[in-house]
Design an enzyme around this catalytic site. Sequence first.
Site, PDB file in Angstrom:
ATOM      1  N   SER A 250      95.908  62.817  86.077  1.00  0.00           N
ATOM      2  CA  SER A 250      95.206  63.632  85.080  1.00  0.00           C
ATOM      3  C   SER A 250      96.046  63.887  83.831  1.00  0.00           C
ATOM      4  CB  SER A 250      94.768  64.967  85.697  1.00  0.00           C
ATOM      5  OG  SER A 250      95.846  65.612  86.332  1.00  0.00           O
TER       6      SER A 250
ATOM      7  N   ASP B 161      97.098  77.325  85.172  1.00  0.00           N
ATOM      8  CA  ASP B 161      97.392  75.889  85.160  1.00  0.00           C
ATOM      9  C   ASP B 161      98.602  75.681  84.258  1.00  0.00           C
ATOM     10  OD1 ASP B 161      97.585  73.168  84.831  1.00  0.00           O
ATOM     11  OD2 ASP B 161      95.519  72.852  84.181  1.00  0.00           O
TER      12      ASP B 161
ATOM     13  N   HIS C  59      98.913  70.873  83.274  1.00  0.00           N
ATOM     14  CA  HIS C  59      98.263  70.148  82.186  1.00  0.00           C
ATOM     15  C   HIS C  59      98.594  70.813  80.856  1.00  0.00           C
ATOM     16  CE1 HIS C  59      95.792  69.270  85.830  1.00  0.00           C
ATOM     17  NE2 HIS C  59      95.970  68.051  85.363  1.00  0.00           N
TER      18      HIS C  59
END
Length: 401
Positions: A136, A378, A381
């Site tokens: 990702s 998070d 990312h």
Amino acid sequence: MSALQCLTFLFLFLLLQVPTPASTLPLGRRRPILDNSNHSNFAKHPRRVVFPVNRGSCDLFSGEWVRDEAYPLYRAEECGGGMIDRGFDCQTYGRPDSDYLKFRWKPFNCDVPSRFNGVKFLQEMRNKTIMFVGDSLGRNQWESLMCMISSSAPFVHTHIIHGDPLSTFKIPDYNVKVSFYRAPYLVDIEKIHGKTTLKLDEISVDASNAWRTADVLLFNTGHWWSHTGSLRGWEQMEIGGRCYGDMDRLVAMRKGLITWSNWVLRYINSPLTRVFFLSVSPTHYNPNEWTSGAKASTITQRGKTCYGQTTPFSGTSYPTSSYVDQKKVIDEVVKEMKSHVSLMDISMLSALRIDGHPSIYSGDLNPSLKKNPDRSSDCSHWCLPGLPDTWNQLFYAALLF
């Protein structure tokens, strides 16, 4: 010798010096005729390792973050529908600060383009396919490049096809494709006797066929190799026909990367195919990494994760991080490949960006989860606009300049 004989001798001598069709170079040594019609900067240096790791006069990846009021390179709303995942769209989903968008990477001894030129990029890449392959974080970078192209070439028609594992951003006017192929480990993963099996010595035929269609390949892997418990993406590993319940993750990662490197050496034999590898993108879940020995003025103490960080870490090097061991494995495998792969060594410059993660400002979190940033943030990312735009600025420089 008479005058007539002299003239005859001279005529025969000159005749023998004139090349005839039979006197051309042997076929095995005949120089190829290069077609440079499709914007030759790309074709002139097909295997050029433009900025090797820690070598040469220009190291793109050694520098500092400087404030630049002309940043960011684009706004989220300029990207169009479906380009940015909800999980990366921090401004849309409530991030209150914007200073983190105002920093530009400045290498110490290089001049790189301060702005991305989408039209120039498309001209250079005409009739070519650029493919990001990995996890990702690769998708994070792919979406960033789509936004950079769309915002700097706003009148160009584009089209996105979302799929799994392959998604493609098409620019028909230039016959350019920018794709993302999801392969978190790069090597194959499939069911064997009902168990999800990570096959350390195999790359799937489908993946191989897809990757070989690209003119530019940028690979990445890392985070998934360290996942444990419910986050682990497999039930067993297999190598040499033997299955293992688990093994040292760095050993497994090295075995997988060697399989990948053998694939590159075997199949990427065209001199016009460029191959890059993105080094490990660090996480920031442990504030002890950046608070140890740091100046109090550079730290915002607001919990146990990256939540609340609004400016980069002060300095040109990061104190410590869990990504170092994985980075060493990648460095060693890529180095052994000599000139086949260019390493995009973004680890240190990314480690400094403790402020660049979505934390709780993600469209994937419901309100109750956002109330608990220590558990829900998070810190893997990156926000878009944000750090992956810098990765692509450096990719742009390495590819075209």
